[in-house]
Structures are given as C-alpha cells and as structure tokens.
Design an enzyme around this catalytic site. Structure first.
Site, PDB file in Angstrom:
ATOM      1  N   HIS A 157       0.828  -1.220   0.000  1.00 48.90           N
ATOM      2  CA  HIS A 157       0.000   0.000   0.000  1.00 48.90           C
ATOM      3  C   HIS A 157       0.861   1.268   0.000  1.00 48.90           C
ATOM      4  CE1 HIS A 157      -3.502  -2.526   1.062  1.00 48.90           C
ATOM      5  NE2 HIS A 157      -2.648  -3.151   1.857  1.00 48.90           N
ATOM      6  N   SER A 279      15.816  19.760 -17.442  1.00 55.07           N
ATOM      7  CA  SER A 279      14.624  20.593 -17.566  1.00 55.07           C
ATOM      8  C   SER A 279      14.899  21.734 -18.531  1.00 55.07           C
ATOM      9  CB  SER A 279      14.241  21.164 -16.199  1.00 55.07           C
ATOM     10  OG  SER A 279      13.298  22.208 -16.327  1.00 55.07           O
TER      11      SER A 279
END
Length: 431
Positions: A157, A279
């Site tokens: 989870h 970037s």
C-alpha cells in the site's frame, strides 16, 4: 499509382476514394515486404511442382524476387505511392522484368493469403525477438540478485511494511520476465501455422503444394481450413500483442518502482546519466524521463490490441475492415520492443544508495518477524500478532536488517531465493 490489379476496363477511379482505400497501406507494407517476397518464392516453387510455371520460369522468378529483396534492403527499390500495396509492387516488378512469367505468379493465391502469410512470418520473428529481450532482462536481474546483499524496505500500500532486499527485488522481476519469455515462445508456437494456399478464404481449383510451402517457410504446421485462415486474422495478432502486453505490464511496475526510488523523498536509486534528461527551465533538474516513458509504454501496446479487437466484430470471410489491423499491429509491436530494448542496460547500470535504504528501515518493520517468532514458540498467532502490534515501535530493538533477511527461510524469500531454479528455467528457454 500503377495499374491496379483489380482494375476493370471502362471503370474510372476517384483519387480521393483511392487515397482512402490505400490509406497508409504502402508505408506499412514496407514492414512486411521481405516476408512477402520470401512467401512468393515458396509459392513459385509450389506452382512449378504442379506445372503451372516451368522450371525455367520458376528459377527466373526466384532470381528476380531475390534481386528485388536485395534492392529493397539497399534502398534501390522504394515501396511508395506508385503502388497500391506491397503485393501489387511485387507483381508489377516481376511483370516488368519477366513479362508473362511475372503475370503467372499470382496464380492460385489472393492478396488475402499473401498478407496473412507475410504477417505470420513477421509475427513469428517479432515474438522470437520478444522472447530474447525478456531472457536478456531476466539474465541481468538474476546476475544482480546473485551478487548483491543490500537491505531494501519492502512496501505494501506504498507504506513501509517489512525488511526486503535488492536481491529479492531483482529476483522478482527475473522470474516475471522468464514467464514473459515463455509466454512469447508459446504464442510463437501457437501461431506457427501456414495460411499460404488458402487464397481468398475458400481454396482454389488447383492441387497447390501446401506441404512444400509449409516446410519451405519454416512453419510447424499447415493452417488447414481456408475459412479459419481468414477467421484467424486479427486473432493471432491480438495473441502476439497480449504476449507483449504481459512483458509491458511487468515493465510498467518496474518503472514505477524506479520512478519512486529516484525521488529525493526515497533516494534509493541513481539512474545512469544517459537515462535522464534536463529541464528546459529549471537548471537544477535531472528528470527520469526514460523511466517515465517506459512506465507509459504499456498504453500504446494495449491500445493496439484493443484497436484490433474492435475491428473483429465481423462475419466470416475477408472484410476490408481488416486492413486497419496492420497499422495497430506495427505501431504496438514496434513501440513495445523498442522500450524493452532499453531495459537490460538500465538494470545493469542503476546503482543503490545503501545509506538511504538503511535509514528507511524503521523499528516497526520488524513487528512481523516478532509475531511469527512468537507463534513458532507456541503462542497462538493472533495473540502474537496483537502483542507485536502493540509493541511495534520497539520491535526493532537489537535487530538488524541482515538478521531479519537471514531468518526469512521460506522458499523464494531472502534466505532461500533459489536462483538456481530460475537459472535452470532460463537456460531451458535459451536452449
């Protein structure tokens, strides 16, 4: 566009309609042309066996087909808008070079079984390559599983759960890709059936030597029923894409792990520099773009399978709808294989940040060990579970990741990975 094979005297063609009918067929047929030429050579031999073409004509046709293949590979022959499709290009070339002998090459076959056999040969080749890539990925993962000892937090989870290890992580993906290689090989064997000689789906009034073409083209069996040959178009392509999807699903989960593990919040993994990009505006960034696109690569493969499935709401017999299956097939298979090609090197070059992984193993992650130890000593498991849960914050007192992993002795767990079993499975596939 050259003279259409089906053109009737006195019937005009409309350019816009012809563009719609042709679509991207000529461009796509570049994928299949060499296989179409190989199948044409086998068909010519079969025609010679039953006397439709003479031995001399057969030799001339095969020579011209071999030359066409060479010209195509070397760029001297370009399959372009001069032709309706690859099949008409082959016939036009043979007719241009050999006259009447070239006009005989289509005897007893249809463009329907031509594309079926060319696609089938292409699929066999691609499935074999898929199996090979999956084996390569499994080999790298097994090698790293055998040579590493690093502890790694195990998650359920997306919450810290128990102590795991990098060998367990690699072994999990190794077994997955061994299964994927097996599935690719099984699918290749399942579709290994020769449709050449089924013509337009109902056979022909000639004793075509289908046994010869089956053996000559390397098929394991003949696809006997002409009707089923048409029914299998799309069905076999979907099976191949499903085998590829199986590998892409595992790749998606692998890429998801790496996407998480490379974040500053985890900082477990450092990717090879060539697998990252910068970037366009933020000079401080290196982005895991390759991993993210690997994660996304299940989508075009699954979409290709769905696209073909949506075409198959059809009656028996050939329908022109099936032309659209080629584009989906080529796009899906080509993209999936291109993605998988990047994985062996990625796995071999990624590095672990041991300090960050150890720091993420918190005391509560030993609670399961405590509960099972108490149960093994005779405490009812549910009582041991409750006690370990109540004392989870102190469960790690005096414990180490190494001791936890060494105690995990169930088959396949950290202390008993049984990598040799996986190696033997992999060796059997490679053999």
């Amino acid at each position: 566009m050259s003279q259409l094979l089906w053109q009737k005297a006195g019937v005009a063609t409309n350019a816009r309609i012809m563009d719609f009918l042709a679509g991207e067929d000529v461009r796509l047929d570049r994928e299949f042309l060499l296989h179409d030429i190989t199948a044409s050579q086998a068909h010519v031999e079969g025609l010679a066996h039953i006397g439709v073409v003479s031995a001399e004509e057969a030799e001339a046709l095969k020579r011209e087909l071999e030359q066409l293949a060479a010209d195509f590979r070397e760029g001297h022959f370009v399959l372009d808008e001069r032709y309706e499709d690859g099949h008409s290009a082959i016939e036009a070339r043979l007719t241009e070079r050999l006259g009447d002998a070239g006009r005989r090459v289509h005897t007893g076959r249809s463009r329907n079984d031509q594309i079926l056999v060319a696609t089938r040969l292409w699929l066999k080749e691609r499935l074999q390559y898929l199996a090979s890539l999956c084996r390569q990925i499994a080999e790298v993962a097994l090698q790293r599983a055998a040579t590493e000892t690093l502890p790694l937090p195990g998650y359920t989870h997306l919450q810290r759960a128990v102590v795991s290890s990098t060998p367990m992580w690699f072994a999990g993906f190794a077994e997955g890709f061994i299964d994927n290689a097996e599935r690719a090989a099984h699918t290749a064997a399942w579709i290994d059936a020769n449709p050449l000689g089924t013509a337009a789906g109902y056979g022909v009034n000639l004793p075509l030597d289908r046994d010869h073409t089956t053996g000559r083209l390397g098929f394991q069996r003949m696809q006997l029923s002409p009707i089923y040959a048409q029914l299998s178009r799309g069905k076999f392509e979907m099976a191949a894409l499903e085998a590829l999807c199986s590998a892409m699903l595992d790749l998606r989960r692998l890429a998801w792990d790496l996407s998480l593990f490379t974040t500053a919040e985890f900082d477990f993994v450092h990717l090879p520099a060539e697998y990252t990009t910068g970037s366009s505006i933020m000079p401080n960034k290196r982005n895991p773009d390759v991993v993210e696109l690997l994660r996304a690569s299940y989508a075009p493969v699954a979409a290709a399978r769905t696209e073909i499935e949506q075409l198959l709401s059809l009656p028996s017999g050939y329908q022109r709808d099936l032309q659209f299956s080629k584009g989906a097939l080529v796009r899906g298979v080509s993209h999936g294989l291109m993605a998988l090609e990047l994985v062996p090197e990625l796995l071999s070059k990624l590095t672990w940040n041991e300090a960050a992984m150890r720091a993420a193993i918190e005391p509560a992650m030993y609670a399961t060990d405590v509960a099972i130890e108490q149960a093994a000593a005779g405490v009812p498991f549910r009582d041991a579970y409750r006690a370990a849960g109540e004392a989870a914050a102190s469960a790690g007192a005096g414990r180490t990741p190494e001791a936890s992993l060494a105690s995990r002795v169930s088959a396949g767990a950290a202390a008993d990975l049984r990598l040799q079993v996986l190696r033997e499975r992999l060796a059997a596939l490679s053999g």
